[in-house]
Design a protein around this motif. Structure first.
Motif, PDB file in Angstrom:
ATOM      1  N   ARG A  25      17.490   3.080 -16.214  1.00 12.55           N
ATOM      2  CA  ARG A  25      18.512   2.967 -17.347  1.00 12.55           C
ATOM      3  C   ARG A  25      19.597   1.878 -16.710  1.00 12.55           C
ATOM      4  O   ARG A  25      20.304   1.306 -17.186  1.00 12.55           O
ATOM      5  N   LEU A  77      14.071   7.504 -14.276  1.00 12.72           N
ATOM      6  CA  LEU A  77      14.422   7.164 -15.477  1.00 12.72           C
ATOM      7  C   LEU A  77      16.060   6.645 -15.139  1.00 12.72           C
ATOM      8  O   LEU A  77      16.332   5.832 -15.999  1.00 12.72           O
ATOM      9  N   GLY A 114      12.203   5.150 -30.496  1.00 14.80           N
ATOM     10  CA  GLY A 114      12.246   5.027 -29.240  1.00 14.80           C
ATOM     11  C   GLY A 114      12.737   6.312 -28.692  1.00 14.80           C
ATOM     12  O   GLY A 114      12.481   7.089 -27.710  1.00 14.80           O
ATOM     13  N   ASN A 115      13.971   6.893 -29.518  1.00 16.35           N
ATOM     14  CA  ASN A 115      14.461   8.242 -28.896  1.00 16.35           C
ATOM     15  C   ASN A 115      13.588   9.400 -29.312  1.00 16.35           C
ATOM     16  O   ASN A 115      13.870  10.288 -28.622  1.00 16.35           O
ATOM     17  N   THR A 130       7.838   5.028 -20.530  1.00 16.84           N
ATOM     18  CA  THR A 130       7.970   5.272 -21.983  1.00 16.84           C
ATOM     19  C   THR A 130       9.476   4.640 -22.623  1.00 16.84           C
ATOM     20  O   THR A 130       9.313   3.920 -23.387  1.00 16.84           O
ATOM     21  N   ALA A 131      10.347   4.609 -21.818  1.00 19.91           N
ATOM     22  CA  ALA A 131      11.663   3.837 -22.132  1.00 19.91           C
ATOM     23  C   ALA A 131      11.313   2.385 -22.096  1.00 19.91           C
ATOM     24  O   ALA A 131      11.879   1.524 -22.889  1.00 19.91           O
ATOM     25  N   GLN A 136      11.250   9.405 -26.452  1.00 14.74           N
ATOM     26  CA  GLN A 136      11.731   9.880 -25.192  1.00 14.74           C
ATOM     27  C   GLN A 136      11.784  11.264 -24.950  1.00 14.74           C
ATOM     28  O   GLN A 136      11.619  12.066 -24.077  1.00 14.74           O
ATOM     29  N   ASP A 178      10.102  13.617 -22.326  1.00 11.29           N
ATOM     30  CA  ASP A 178      11.234  14.011 -21.203  1.00 11.29           C
ATOM     31  C   ASP A 178      11.189  15.890 -21.419  1.00 11.29           C
ATOM     32  O   ASP A 178      11.101  16.545 -20.447  1.00 11.29           O
ATOM     33  N   SER A 214       9.428   1.575 -25.194  1.00  9.52           N
ATOM     34  CA  SER A 214      10.242   1.389 -26.244  1.00  9.52           C
ATOM     35  C   SER A 214      11.343   0.073 -26.261  1.00  9.52           C
ATOM     36  O   SER A 214      11.564  -0.462 -27.461  1.00  9.52           O
ATOM     37  N   ASP A 215      11.687  -0.050 -25.121  1.00 10.78           N
ATOM     38  CA  ASP A 215      12.596  -1.193 -24.913  1.00 10.78           C
ATOM     39  C   ASP A 215      11.910  -2.578 -25.383  1.00 10.78           C
ATOM     40  O   ASP A 215      12.448  -3.586 -25.856  1.00 10.78           O
ATOM     41  N   TRP A 252      10.008   6.844 -17.301  1.00  9.33           N
ATOM     42  CA  TRP A 252      10.622   5.586 -17.482  1.00  9.33           C
ATOM     43  C   TRP A 252       9.678   4.465 -18.034  1.00  9.33           C
ATOM     44  O   TRP A 252      10.062   3.671 -18.700  1.00  9.33           O
ATOM     45  N   GLN A 274      16.872  -1.581 -17.759  1.00  2.00           N
ATOM     46  CA  GLN A 274      17.025  -1.457 -19.403  1.00  2.00           C
ATOM     47  C   GLN A 274      18.025  -2.379 -19.794  1.00  2.00           C
ATOM     48  O   GLN A 274      17.666  -3.113 -21.016  1.00  2.00           O
TER      49      GLN A 274
END
Length: 792
Positions: free
Chosen positions: A493, A489, A315-316, A253-254, A319, A323, A257-258, A251, A497
């Protein structure tokens, strides 16, 4: 550090302290005598000399930091920054592909003094995209690309731009690399061999994914310092593998990126690497420059140009990596499936794979570089059944970057890998460990063509486990981390997020990237900071009047000791941090209650279950075995000679490149029109035939030689002696096998015209008995060094 203790001094005051300024005490009559009386032990003079030297080094150090900042800003303003030490031209821009990526294929232009043979096997280097920019594979003349260029190979480089294309995915990058290799193959239509591909670090697992999807476009693969099994590791080492568990999963990492508005700043990855060794990051590297400021500045700036060239990932992309690879460990267990439904199974790789790792690497230690072999295969027999050749080499001391940056490693290991890729390409399936020895370390140095020799030793899984150190209880802990990561995660989200994505703007994301501590460290000490204006003037003055203090200066010796104490203290803090982290990880994720809460307690295989064999693959093996059984008695002298060589060398504890060179020379003599791929097929067929039914394979040798004259059979035996003698004197076991082969060859001789009675046929078992008698006789040392075979 000493320079921090000295303020920036005005130019006139600095000048008065420089050694070029006349020494007033020395100019006075009797000045030296007076100094000796006032300072009989020289402490005062040593202190003044050291103080002057430390001020000069401080000024020069700060000026190098200023140059580093200017270099960083200039590098980051380039459209396509890289640190390659060779000229290149763009052949394919990944932005023009059906699924655009920021990758590109470059042709490496050789220096004027190097001649390239376009018909040689192409050599492709793929650089890692793990926070730094491209070019590390061709950073120096003694590099992976430099070694291949000197060997005459056409060389290509797969690099990338600083920012990803919108919507770019890891699968898009893998497909782009496949497209690049197809383009390289098309550029060399006369070359039958597929390109040799080198994947450094993160690029290693990308290359393996590509080779699993499209095995036909790859020649031999060398993965250097590439982590493919992320849960593997030795207790007390490899602290990075605990990071995912200690942060609660991916999470974070997400979130990063956000905050970057869909982009992940590679400086965060670089910061993770730097935290692994705080002594080197915060003191040792900088002090080494300060201590050797007169000689180290150029090397330091050259390396910092790459180390500070931070890039951005989608970001993707990051991720997916965290993951599925870092936390999920799904690559080495064949659990990844592409968007079009293809399963990424590394057992589909048909090319030989060379794994190069180091025991001194704390980022990709040997267990993470080699653990995928144990994850995928049940044993060495399973590797052979999949017709796979895996070779691994372990360096003793070099660090992670040294695997593909160090000039000494390139001149030794990479030179040998490049020179022997044709040999590796035709090696029979199996698991091998290779070692590189220097000629001075060997008794048979006169038989070597170069300074080093590459030797191969067959290994089994028991020997491999000594390096992998697999622990099932650790697997359950990491599987627990993977489950908790998915849960956290999902909550992120769902609840967090949407709010961050709604408030973050591209301008805010750019400002956050610019304010990253690592980036600021470069910018603050550059010409954009008005406080650095006096530095170049002062540094120039110091260089013109520079006088180094000797190592015999007691205060310089104290400085060195104090530096060693700081390094030891920082290393002790690092060890305490790592041991505490490991203990907390083991305690938290080893709790049966937590494992049961995520559905893993009591599961014997947890998340690391081997992928198993598909029914069609089992049918393929069965059909292949039937095909080989039909080929046992088919063929001629070429098959007989190759089968004999494989059988005899199969009794040796190790083999090396010299046997292959003799075989390769004899191949051009026996079969001038055959290609290396045909030679490879011959070797593998005969290897599998011996593996399938050795007794019948040997007993059929006289049938394969049927119709040969005495002179031809003598020539075959001389050829075998010539090949086997390449490695020096034969061992007793190898000599017994060779005597058995000669007895079987003698059976194929035509009957004598005046033969009084029909001779008793020689079987494989009777030949083995005869071989024992022959082997029991004293061996002559010169017998293993007969002249080369006659031209036929």
């Amino acid at each position: 550090m000493n320079f921090l203790a000295h303020p920036l001094l005005p130019g006139n005051m600095l000048k008065s302290m420089l050694p070029g300024t006349p020494d007033q005490s020395a100019a006075l009559p009797g000045g030296e005598a007076l100094a000796s009386v006032l300072d009989p032990f020289g402490f005062g003079r040593a202190a003044v000399s050291y103080w002057r030297d430390s001020v000069e080094r401080s000024v020069l150090y700060l000026d190098v930091m200023r140059e580093r900042g200017n270099q960083y800003l200039e590098h980051m303003e380039q459209t396509k920054p890289n640190v390659l030490g060779f000229d290149t031209e763009v052949l394919v821009d990944g932005r023009t592909l059906p699924h655009p990526t920021n990758y590109e294929l470059l042709r490496v232009l050789p220096p004027s003094h190097i001649e390239i043979d376009p018909d040689k096997r192409p050599f492709v280097v793929v650089d890692p995209r793990a926070g730094h920019g491209p070019g590390i594979g061709g950073f120096k003349p003694d590099s992976e690309l430099g070694v291949a260029l000197r060997a005459g190979h056409p060389c290509y480089f797969i690099g990338f731009l600083p920012f990803p294309e919108p919507g770019q995915t890891v699968e898009d990058v893998v497909e782009a690399e496949i497209a690049f290799l197809r383009h390289v193959i098309a550029l060399h239509p006369k070359t039958a061999e597929k390109p040799m591909v080198v994947g450094n670090c993160q690029a290693g697992w990308q290359i393996m994914m590509a080779a699993a999807l499209e095995p036909d476009v790859f020649g031999p693969i060398l993965i250097a310092g590439a982590p493919l099994s992320y849960w593997a590791g030795e207790h007390g080492k490899a602290p990075m593998r605990y990071t995912g568990g200690m942060t609660g999963g991916s999470w974070i990492t997400a979130l990063t990126s956000d905050i970057g508005n869909g982009l992940f700043d590679g400086a965060w990855l670089v910061q993770n690497f730097e935290r692994l060794n705080p002594a080197n990051t915060y003191w040792k590297k900088q002090y080494h420059l300060y201590d050797n400021i007169d000689t180290e500045s150029e090397r330091y700036l050259e390396f910092e140009r790459w180390w500070g060239g931070h890039v951005v990932l989608g970001g993707n992309e990051i991720q997916y990596i965290v993951d599925n690879l870092f936390v999920g460990n799904r690559l080495s267990t064949a659990q990844l499936v592409t968007r079009d439904g293809r399963r990424i199974d590394l057992r589909n790789v048909r090319s030989p794979v060379v794994v190069f790792c180091s025991r001194g690497d704390d980022i990709t230690p040997p267990p993470q570089a080699l653990g995928w072999i144990r994850d995928l295969y049940e044993g060495e027999e399973d590797i052979i059944a999949n017709e796979q050749t895996i070779v691994y080499c372990q360096h003793d001391t070099t660090g992670h970057l040294g695997i593909f940056v160090s000039g000494s490693v390139s001149r030794k290991e990479h030179t040998e890998f490049t020179a022997n890729m044709d040999y590796i390409d035709v090696m029979p399936p199996g698991l091998y460990e290779t070692t590189v020895s220097h000629a001075s370390e060997r008794d048979d140095a006169e038989l070597l063509e170069r300074d080093y020799l590459l030797e191969f030793t067959a290994r089994n899984f028991e020997e491999l486990d000594r390096d992998v150190m697999h622990k099932p209880e650790d697997d359950r802990r990491f599987a627990t981390v993977a489950r908790i990561s998915e849960i956290n995660l999902g909550f992120y989200r769902l609840y967090v997020q949407p709010w961050i994505q709604a408030t973050m703007t591209p301008e805010a994301a750019r400002w956050i990237r610019r304010m990253h501590p690592i980036r600021l460290g470069y910018k603050l000490l550059s010409d954009r900071n008005p406080l650095t204006v006096p530095l170049p003037v002062m540094a120039d003055m110091v260089r013109r009047h520079r006088q180094e203090v000797g190592q015999d200066n007691m205060f310089k010796a104290i400085e060195t000791m104090r530096s060693d104490q700081i390094v030891a203290s920082l290393n002790a803090l690092r060890d305490l941090r790592d041991s505490t982290t490991e203990r907390m990880f083991m305690d938290i994720y080893g709790q049966p209650l937590l494992q049961a809460a995520v559905g893993l307690h009591g599961d014997a295989h947890v998340h690391r279950r081997r992928p198993g064999a598909e029914p069609e693959h089992r049918r393929f093996i069965e059909n292949r075995q039937n095909e080989l059984r039909n080929k046992i008695a088919q063929g001629g002298s070429h098959e007989a000679v190759m089968r004999s060589v494989i059988y005899v060398l199969g009794g040796a504890t190790a083999t090396d490149e010299r046997n292959f060179k003799r075989l390769r020379a004899s191949r051009s003599e026996l079969e001038p029109t055959s290609t290396l791929s045909e030679f490879k097929r011959l070797v593998r067929d005969q290897f599998f035939i011996l593996k399938l039914d050795r007794d019948r394979a040997l007993s059929c040798l006289p049938e394969l030689l049927k119709g040969q004259s005495d002179q031809e059979i003598d020539g075959h035996i001389e050829h075998l002696e010539h090949v086997l003698a390449a490695s020096g004197e034969l061992s007793e076991h190898v000599a017994e096998r060779f005597a058995q082969i000669k007895a079987l060859f003698d059976q194929a001789r035509p009957p004598k015209a005046a033969q009084p009675a029909e001779s008793t046929p020689v079987t494989a078992s009777s030949a083995e008995a005869a071989a024992s008698n022959v082997a029991s006789k004293p061996k002559s040392r010169t017998a293993s060094r007969r002249k080369p075979p006659r031209k036929r």
